[in-house]
Motif scaffolding. Structure first.
Motif, PDB file in Angstrom:
ATOM      1  N   UNK A  30      19.226  66.240 109.674  1.00  0.00           N
ATOM      2  CA  UNK A  30      18.210  67.287 109.554  1.00  0.00           C
ATOM      3  C   UNK A  30      17.724  67.452 108.121  1.00  0.00           C
ATOM      4  N   UNK A  31      18.613  67.187 107.159  1.00  0.00           N
ATOM      5  CA  UNK A  31      18.253  67.398 105.764  1.00  0.00           C
ATOM      6  C   UNK A  31      17.246  66.369 105.272  1.00  0.00           C
ATOM      7  N   UNK A  32      17.315  65.152 105.815  1.00  0.00           N
ATOM      8  CA  UNK A  32      16.421  64.106 105.320  1.00  0.00           C
ATOM      9  C   UNK A  32      14.939  64.480 105.447  1.00  0.00           C
ATOM     10  N   UNK A 244      10.014  56.125  93.297  1.00  0.00           N
ATOM     11  CA  UNK A 244       9.853  56.353  94.735  1.00  0.00           C
ATOM     12  C   UNK A 244      10.566  55.270  95.535  1.00  0.00           C
ATOM     13  N   UNK A 245      10.457  54.028  95.083  1.00  0.00           N
ATOM     14  CA  UNK A 245      11.145  52.925  95.770  1.00  0.00           C
ATOM     15  C   UNK A 245      12.650  53.122  95.720  1.00  0.00           C
ATOM     16  N   UNK A 249      15.054  53.574  98.923  1.00  0.00           N
ATOM     17  CA  UNK A 249      16.246  52.746  99.142  1.00  0.00           C
ATOM     18  C   UNK A 249      17.479  53.626  99.306  1.00  0.00           C
ATOM     19  N   UNK A 250      17.550  54.691  98.500  1.00  0.00           N
ATOM     20  CA  UNK A 250      18.693  55.606  98.609  1.00  0.00           C
ATOM     21  C   UNK A 250      18.723  56.285  99.973  1.00  0.00           C
ATOM     22  N   UNK A 255      20.994  56.663 105.364  1.00  0.00           N
ATOM     23  CA  UNK A 255      20.869  56.598 106.824  1.00  0.00           C
ATOM     24  C   UNK A 255      21.785  55.529 107.409  1.00  0.00           C
ATOM     25  N   UNK A 256      21.811  54.369 106.751  1.00  0.00           N
ATOM     26  CA  UNK A 256      22.704  53.300 107.221  1.00  0.00           C
ATOM     27  C   UNK A 256      24.164  53.712 107.106  1.00  0.00           C
TER      28      UNK A 256
END
Length: 527
Positions: A30-32, A244-245, A249-250, A255-256
């Protein structure tokens, strides 16, 4: 590490609870989007504030030039506008700093700025506007801002094709003519509805308008009206594409990582347990072993409980199979003898004398009696295995007093007659009666009972002076149907009944070494 409790399949290692893992995953998921939404909202609003701050600085510089030109032109006070409102409680006097105040999230976005109305320009102010037009044009080429200089009546004196039009009815201009700084957000394109509050493109659809009063001798000598579209957030992000990239990636890595944590702590152990269940159901004994990876504490406890259950069911199945084999063997011998004797009696008829007929009849009666005894002992064993604790208590003396009279030997209480036992008198009597009967069948003439109570446990030692138990038979004495006195009527079920009854009351029994005869040690919860 194997433990003796229900957690024997679980190592002594801290593991997070399943609820903790699920809550953490939900919070992160939810935080993402919320963080991304909050980021765009703050960043875009910062661009609005930055644009307003730049327009304030530019407007202040132009206002200072405008005010100086008014003084140089010697315009009388009666041609100036309203007096400036009194500044109350200004701790920064004589400085009058203006801070950006626009907020894209809370301020109302006004419609497109209304068109100006035709009006007459005072020649004195028209001359000032003509002199400053070049300054405004040069400034606009660098700052990309739109400048309008207004006289004290709100008429444009410099500002491209709007010269000679009155903007006095515009809200922010009206505030500035009254001597107050004003700023507004307006739509860029006519007749376009106000965009959603959190639209990513919201900042590019608005234009920032700043109206700054020009003050001369405490009166409003005009207004510097400045406007500009804030920088595009996409353009800014492109300029910061490296950061931003890295952020993208972070987020992707996070997520992974969430997916990996969920897989290792929840999904994989569940599928492993399902596979283990199917293998055990198919009869694979090697499958009764701990999982390679438990993940969470709940999964470890579930796996341990399941494996304990499977282990007990397997042991129960083996016990039933062994028990059925012993029962069929024990019943087969007397049944065969009865059948043989009955067939002989039937087939011999008158050729058999009375003595032979009596002998075969006695054999039938004896074997039928053995069958009856076996059935009764089987019933006693079934009752012992399925008898739940009654919650009653008794003492050693009460249990011994309820024993039937046995003339084959004497029973003596050495110590602890008043020790309490957490079992009923009836069950205590059954345990003692079977042990005493076992001693009598092995030639004992005296049974000694010693009881003590330590740390909530009752320890009972039962000794006899019989022949003892040979080393080769010591490991088998609690097996159902194992007996060395079969010819004298032994069924080999007495000690099995004792063991089952003690287990039902959370007790144990074992054979311990003694100098002579046989010694059993019983441990029971004390009352």
């Amino acid at each position: 590490m194997r433990l003796t409790t229900s957690n024997k399949w679980i190592g002594r290692k801290w593991r997070p609870r399943l609820a903790t893992v699920v809550v953490a995953i939900l919070v992160l998921v939810m935080a993402l989007p919320l963080v991304g939404l909050f980021f765009f909202r703050l960043y875009e609003n910062q661009l609005i504030r930055q644009t307003e701050a730049e327009l304030i600085a530019q407007g202040a510089a132009i206002a200072a030039i405008y005010a100086q030109d008014v003084r140089d032109a010697g315009i009388p006070a009666d041609k100036l506008g309203a007096p400036m409102p009194a500044s109350r409680g200004n701790v920064n006097y004589p400085y009058l700093p203006i801070e950006p105040s626009l907020d894209l999230a809370s301020d109302t976005v006004l419609p497109t700025r209304p068109e100006g109305k035709a009006a007459t320009i005072d020649p004195a102010f028209a001359a000032i506007g003509a002199r400053l037009s070049g300054v405004l044009d040069a400034t606009q080429k660098t700052t990309l801002a739109g400048f309008r200089l207004l006289d004290p009546a709100g008429v444009v004196i410099a500002g491209r094709d709007e010269v000679g039009l009155s903007l006095a009815d515009v809200a922010e201009v009206r505030e500035a003519l009254a001597g107050r700084y004003a700023s507004e957000l307006r739509l860029r394109i006519p007749d376009q509805p106000t965009p959603p509050l959190y639209s990513v493109s919201r900042g590019t659809r608005v234009r920032v308008f700043v109206a700054m009063p020009v003050v001369v001798d405490g009166h409003v000598a005009g207004v510097v009206y400045v406007s500009r579209t804030p920088n595009n957030i996409v353009k800014h992000l492109y300029g910061e594409r490296g950061k931003v990239t890295a952020a993208a990636i972070a987020i992707l890595g996070g997520t992974l990582l969430i997916g990996l944590v969920f897989l290792r702590t929840v999904s994989r152990p569940i599928y492993a347990l399902i596979d283990r269940t199917q293998r055990i159901a198919a009869g694979e004994r090697d499958a009764i072993r701990p999982l390679d990876h438990h993940g969470t504490r709940e999964m470890a406890e579930l796996s341990a409980a399941f494996l304990d259950m499977a282990e007990k069911l397997q042991a129960r199945s083996d016990s039933i199979q062994t028990f059925a084999t012993h029962v069929s063997h024990e019943l087969k011998s007397p049944l065969t003898a009865i059948q043989g004797a009955a067939e002989l009696l039937r087939d011999s008829g008158a050729a058999m004398d009375d003595a032979e007929r009596r002998r075969f009849s006695n054999n039938i009666v004896t074997d039928a009696g053995r069958l009856n005894l076996l059935v009764r002992r089987l019933l006693d064993l079934a009752r012992a295995e399925n008898r739940p604790p009654s919650g009653e208590s008794t003492s050693m003396s009460a249990a011994l007093a309820a024993l039937p009279v046995d003339n084959r030997l004497a029973v003596r209480v050495e110590a602890g007659g008043d020790v309490g036992l957490r079992m009923s008198t009836e069950n205590g009597t059954i345990v003692l009666a079977n042990l005493i009967d076992n001693s009598a069948r092995h030639g004992a003439t005296l049974v000694s009972v010693t009881a003590t109570s330590i740390d909530g446990k009752a320890r009972i030692l039962i000794d006899d002076d019989g022949a003892g138990i040979s080393p080769s038979n010591r490991a088998r004495i609690f097996e159902p149907f194992f007996t060395t006195r079969r010819e004298s009527g032994g069924t080999g079920m007495g000690l099995g009944i004792v063991l089952a009854l003690l287990k039902a009351h959370d007790g144990t029994i074992r054979l311990v070494d003694s100098e002579a005869g046989t010694r059993f040690e019983i441990i029971l919860p004390a009352a």
